[in-house]
Design an enzyme around this catalytic site. Structure first.
Site, PDB file in Angstrom:
ATOM      1  N   ARG A   8      -3.743  75.470   7.093  1.00 46.24           N
ATOM      2  CA  ARG A   8      -3.811  75.328   5.634  1.00 46.24           C
ATOM      3  C   ARG A   8      -2.399  75.487   5.074  1.00 46.24           C
ATOM      4  NH1 ARG A   8      -8.762  76.378   3.205  1.00 46.24           N
ATOM      5  NH2 ARG A   8      -7.762  77.534   1.523  1.00 46.24           N
ATOM      6  N   ASP A  45     -18.811  75.996  -4.575  1.00 44.40           N
ATOM      7  CA  ASP A  45     -19.932  75.293  -3.954  1.00 44.40           C
ATOM      8  C   ASP A  45     -21.236  75.471  -4.718  1.00 44.40           C
ATOM      9  OD1 ASP A  45     -18.250  74.574  -1.737  1.00 44.40           O
ATOM     10  OD2 ASP A  45     -18.520  76.600  -0.958  1.00 44.40           O
ATOM     11  N   ASP A  79     -19.515  72.667   3.037  1.00 43.69           N
ATOM     12  CA  ASP A  79     -18.131  73.032   2.749  1.00 43.69           C
ATOM     13  C   ASP A  79     -17.439  73.339   4.076  1.00 43.69           C
ATOM     14  OD1 ASP A  79     -15.834  73.810   1.298  1.00 43.69           O
ATOM     15  OD2 ASP A  79     -16.465  75.895   1.387  1.00 43.69           O
ATOM     16  N   LYS A  80     -16.126  73.402   4.086  1.00 38.80           N
ATOM     17  CA  LYS A  80     -15.414  73.699   5.329  1.00 38.80           C
ATOM     18  C   LYS A  80     -14.941  75.141   5.380  1.00 38.80           C
ATOM     19  CE  LYS A  80     -11.116  72.765   6.075  1.00 38.80           C
ATOM     20  NZ  LYS A  80     -10.664  74.071   6.599  1.00 38.80           N
ATOM     21  N   THR A  81     -14.091  75.527   4.430  1.00 36.76           N
ATOM     22  CA  THR A  81     -13.494  76.850   4.462  1.00 36.76           C
ATOM     23  C   THR A  81     -14.544  77.925   4.192  1.00 36.76           C
ATOM     24  OG1 THR A  81     -11.420  75.915   3.661  1.00 36.76           O
ATOM     25  CG2 THR A  81     -11.681  78.299   3.515  1.00 36.76           C
TER      26      THR A  81
END
Length: 966
Positions: free
Chosen positions: A517, A753, A139-141
């Site tokens: 964002r 996730d 995942d990124k955030t």
């Protein structure tokens, strides 16, 4: 519980391979027993009617036939040779894994001082899989980034406010961090991509990028200073909440508030306020109330509200609603009833689910006198302060905001910087404080919570200044911009709205290109008739027994249409410290890294460049399609481009190889795909980056296109999936795991996730700021992403190497000891007797050979930690299962049978022509066999000196050495 299947049970790859070899051990045991039984039958048969001297009679005292003797001996040999089946191996493996987990927990390099957290191993049976990973899905955030949102820029009514002073404040934190790193000799700056050109939809975009970058990390000193506050309130570090407002925008907010105060004093309608100022005040009201943030203070933990409100009875049906708000009732109410009707409850404002309060829904239309009286009660007599701090929040009793997500907290703190503060929240109302106006109480009618499908949330309130039913909506720009009402270009107001729309879109592209964002803010004013019509359908959806969720979803969609655009925000999510170096090291180790994020495409691409997931020197394939047919065309074009660029120019042989390896993805079934994948996994990876958005990914994951998508994706060095939903994340992981038959690892920090973490072979949760859902569903929990490097490259490599060698050694030692008894059967008529005392056979695995292998399985290090960190490509050993190939089992078995022959015949020839008894001859055989087994372990041990010292004081070893010496 019956409906809860839970996560799938995970078994390590090494364990599955070991079970196959255990099965072969059973086959070898049966063959040995069968061979001995046949030999015994033949030996018995050759005597004919003469009974052997040591023959065993039947229970009746009669002689047994050769066939029955062979059958009984077969069962006897199973008992004698049962040591060959490594039952104790499973117990030893569990003990070794527990010890390995203990030492991993004791590694101080995996401890994070800022959050006071360390690595957690939540699964004890797959530690060796850490050394065999091939694909990482991240995942990124919150995983690659800090998940600490800082308000950076915004645009309101088509005017952009850059917040330069706030940018300088953030740069100051970064300078402090850089100075600390220089003092601690941690050097290094991390690049970030400044801009990305926009991607064209509907075709493949192939181009190279060369950009400059800057660092995106926050100050560790700042985090430490905020650690005490963070224990009480999430998302409340100084960098997040101490926002420096833009002077121009602050002046407009003050101007708008003063005009509203003037209009309220002279009882003028709010419609006379200029459109740009009206949008500004609505923009900050939306930031303040369109959330589920809970207000608390040190003295009064939650829901701090200074006034009490009288609540009326709930609205049960639409008929009750119409009856209650007929004109006669509206005109006959007293001031007190009007005041109470202003604050009637509507729903639980803190709910994060899609909900609306069928219990209490209100829609009123008061006359001018009632409105004036109500407004006088709604406004606080306290004058707001303008000392640069949040209004009404003295330092000792400062209000704290507890938010479900850092985005919400960042927006509320940004509004407070402009003196638009959230000061109280109840399930039925929200109290805000505005400059010049004091405290206003908005009656909260409905909260339509955020979900991953709608990608937005809305609140329905009754505005205390206009008494209008107003819908405030915030969400992703990809959905909000499509819901904006088409302006009427025939008048000046429509032209202005169209101009604002296009300006806002251009600023959104700039924010995304800068790695921010983005969120859009919009509103909608409902008339009494519109609200009554929507409320009727909404009450029916709430009371529905079947399909309630779908009806509520449709009700929300029906409300969130024809919105009026207010503005947009840009929030910076800083990159975690050490992420680029970690990704670079994992890449050198042969790991393929895919990032699956729900962020906007431009934002995700920019962060990907910053963390070195995408390289400026590599070409990028961008797949954006509006239909499944277009997606199929894009994938086909990408396949032909890769073939033409990387294979046709390198000769006919390479082209043929590519086509033969590529064919399964295009026309063959998945079974043939999986058989060739292991041979071509490294052949098809090139310096390409793939970027695909959520809509195109949904088409690509269709059964008819998934093979082509997988062919394109695995040909690329990096894959970035944007705007992907939680379900899509898990589908991508499952597709790669099942089709390519590779080891996968998924890492994330949030509830979105969880499905991805559970599907992967190894799930890693980041114990960040989005709760513990990911950690609870994971196999391993890390405080920071950068710790993944040591967990995989060092501990994963060690765990795999130790267990692989221990398992092979276990098979060897059992076979070697049992084979000595097997060879003796040729000299005893295959009678099942043994020259080794039964106590030796019983205690062989329990005492004589148990402790040394546990030591090596726990402490052995084939390569030092420094070497593994410096040379990441050593990790490929585990990826290719170099330590435990199928042929190694058979080589060990052959070696064991050979050594057993030597151990048997040395005492045999030494005691030839002597009159020693059976056990006197068997004891040296036992001693030599055990000595050989332990010496073999010493040879196989890498860190030999440490283990030799421990083995020297091991009692069986010392005893056997003494016996051999004598």
């Amino acid at each position: 519980m019956l409906n809860n299947n839970g996560p799938r049970y995970k078994r390590s790859k090494l364990e599955r391979q070991m079970n196959v070899d255990v099965f072969w051990c059973v086959i070898i045991l049966l063959v040995m027993c069968l061979f001995a039984a046949v030999g015994h039958g033949l030996w018995k048969f050759q005597y004919g009617d003469k009974r052997p001297v040591f023959d065993v009679l039947s229970p009746e005292g009669t002689d047994l036939s050769a066939l029955m003797s062979a059958i009984y001996l077969f069962l006897t040999m199973i008992i004698v040779f049962q040591v060959l089946i490594p039952i104790s191996l499973f117990v030893s493996i569990e003990i070794v894994k527990i010890c390995q987990v203990y030492f991993i927990h004791q590694d101080m390099d995996l401890y994070d001082e800022e959050t006071d957290s360390q690595l957690q191993c939540r699964a004890l049976n797959i530690t060796e899989d850490l050394g065999q990973m091939q694909y990482i899905f991240s995942d990124k955030t919150g995983t690659l980034t800090e998940n600490k949102m800082v308000f950076r820029r915004c645009t309101v009514a088509g005017v952009e406010y850059s917040h330069d002073a706030n940018a300088r404040r953030i740069a100051m934190y970064q300078e402090i961090d850089s100075e600390e790193e220089e003092c601690m000799s941690h050097g290094g700056t991390l690049p970030r991509r400044d801009s990305v050109t926009s991607h064209q939809s509907g075709r493949v975009v192939l181009r190279s990028h060369s950009t400059k970058s800057h660092r995106r990390t926050g100050s560790r000193a700042e985090a430490k200073r905020a650690s005490i506050l963070s224990k009480h309130t999430a998302f409340s570090s100084p960098m997040e909440k101490d926002i420096t407002p833009d002077p121009q925008l602050l002046d407009k907010v003050n101007e708008c508030s003063s005009q509203l105060d003037f209009m309220r004093f002279h009882r003028q309608p709010m419609s006379q306020l200029p459109s740009d100022l009206c949008d500004i005040i609505d923009f900050f009201i939306a930031l303040t109330i369109c959330n589920t943030v809970v207000v608390s203070s040190p003295n009064q933990p939650r829901h701090k509200v200074r006034t009490r409100f009288e609540l009326k009875s709930p609205v049960k049906t639409i008929e009750d609603f119409i009856k209650r708000f007929t004109p006669s009732r509206l005109t006959s109410g007293s001031n007190s009833s009007s005041s109470s009707s202003l604050n009637r409850s509507s729903n639980k404002g803190c709910s994060s689910l899609l909900s609306s309060p069928s219990a209490e829904s209100t829609l009123t239309k008061l006359n001018e006198e009632q409105l004036c009286g109500t407004l006088e009660q709604a406004f606080s007599p306290l004058a707001p302060c303008y000392d640069g701090k949040a209004p009404g929040n003295p330092e000792e009793g400062e209000l704290r905001y507890e938010a479900e997500s850092p985005d919400e907290a960042a927006l509320v703190y940004a509004a407070r910087a402009y003196k638009c503060s959230l000061v109280g929240r109840l399930p039925d109302q929200v109290t805000v404080e505005l400059p010049h106006l004091g405290k206003l109480t908005f009656e909260l009618l409905h909260t339509l919570g955020f979900d991953s499908t709608r990608k937005r949330m809305s609140v329905v309130v009754r505005h205390p200044l206009t008494d209008q039913i107003t819908v405030y909506t915030k969400g992703a720009d990809s959905v909000i911009m499509d819901l904006i009402k088409d302006p009427d270009t025939g008048n000046s107001k429509g032209k202005r709205q169209k101009k604002i729309f296009f300006r806002t879109q251009s600023y959104l592209n700039l924010y995304a290109a800068d790695g921010l964002r983005t969120l859009c803010i919009a509103k909608k004013i409902l008339s009494k008739e519109e609200y009554a019509c929507w409320l009727q359908h909404h009450l029916e959806a709430e009371t529905a027994i079947q399909g309630r969720e779908e009806l509520l979803f449709e009700s929300a969609l029906r409300l969130e249409t024809n919105l009026h655009l207010l503005g947009a925000t840009g929030i910076e999510d800083r990159l975690q410290d050490g992420v680029p170096e970690t990704i670079a090291s994992l890449r050198k180790a042969g790991l393929q890294i895919w990032v699956l994020t729900g962020d906007k495409q431009e934002t995700a691409v920019n962060i990907a460049y910053a963390c070195k997931l995408l390289d400026p020197d590599e070409e990028m394939l961008t797949l954006n399609a509006d239909s499944q047919e277009a997606c199929a065309v894009l994938l086909e074009e990408s396949l032909h481009y890769i073939q033409a660029k990387f294979f046709c120019s390198s000769g006919d042989q390479s082209t043929k190889t590519f086509q033969s390896n590529f064919a399964p993805f295009e026309m063959y079934p998945s079974s043939s795909l999986s058989t060739t994948s292991s041979h071509t996994s490294h052949f098809l990876v090139h310096r390409l980056g793939l970027v695909i958005d959520g809509r195109t990914l949904a088409y690509a994951l269709d059964k008819s296109l998934e093979d082509k998508f997988l062919a394109v994706a695995r040909s690329c060095r990096s894959v970035l999936c944007c705007r992907s939903t939680p379900l899509q994340k898990s589908m991508v992981v499952k597709l790669v795991r099942n089709k390519l038959k590779v080891m996968t690892l998924a890492i994330g920090d949030g509830a979105n996730d969880v499905s991805m973490i559970q599907v992967a072979d190894v799930g890693v949760g980041i114990s960040g700021q989005e709760g513990m859902q990911a950690v609870m569903a994971s196999d391993f929990a890390l405080p920071r992403f950068r710790y993944l490097q040591k967990l995989l490259l060092v501990h994963g490599h060690w765990c795999y190497s130790r267990l692989a060698n221990m398992i092979l050694y276990f098979f060897y030692k059992n076979a070697m000891f049992v084979a000595t008894v097997f060879w003796y059967q040729f000299y005893c008529g295959f009678s099942g007797s043994a020259m080794i005392d039964q106590w030796y056979l019983i205690f062989f695995n329990l005492m004589f050979s148990a402790f040394p292998q546990l030591i090596t399985g726990t402490l052995d290090k084939d390569v030092s930690e420094e070497t593994l960190q410096r040379l990441p490509h050593l990790y490929v050993n585990g990826q290719n299962s170099e330590e435990y190939k199928p042929y190694m089992f058979w080589m060990n078995m052959i070696d064991a049978f050979y050594q057993s022959l030597v151990c048997l015949f040395i005492p045999y020839f030494a005691y030839a022509d002597s009159d020693v008894d059976l056990f006197t001859w068997g004891t040296p055989i036992t001693a030599i066999a055990l000595f050989t087994i332990l010496v073999h372990l010493g040879i196989e041990t890498k860190t030999w000196m440490v283990h030799f010292k421990l083995l020297l004081f091991y009692p069986p070893f010392s005893t056997l050495a003494l016996v051999v010496f004598l």
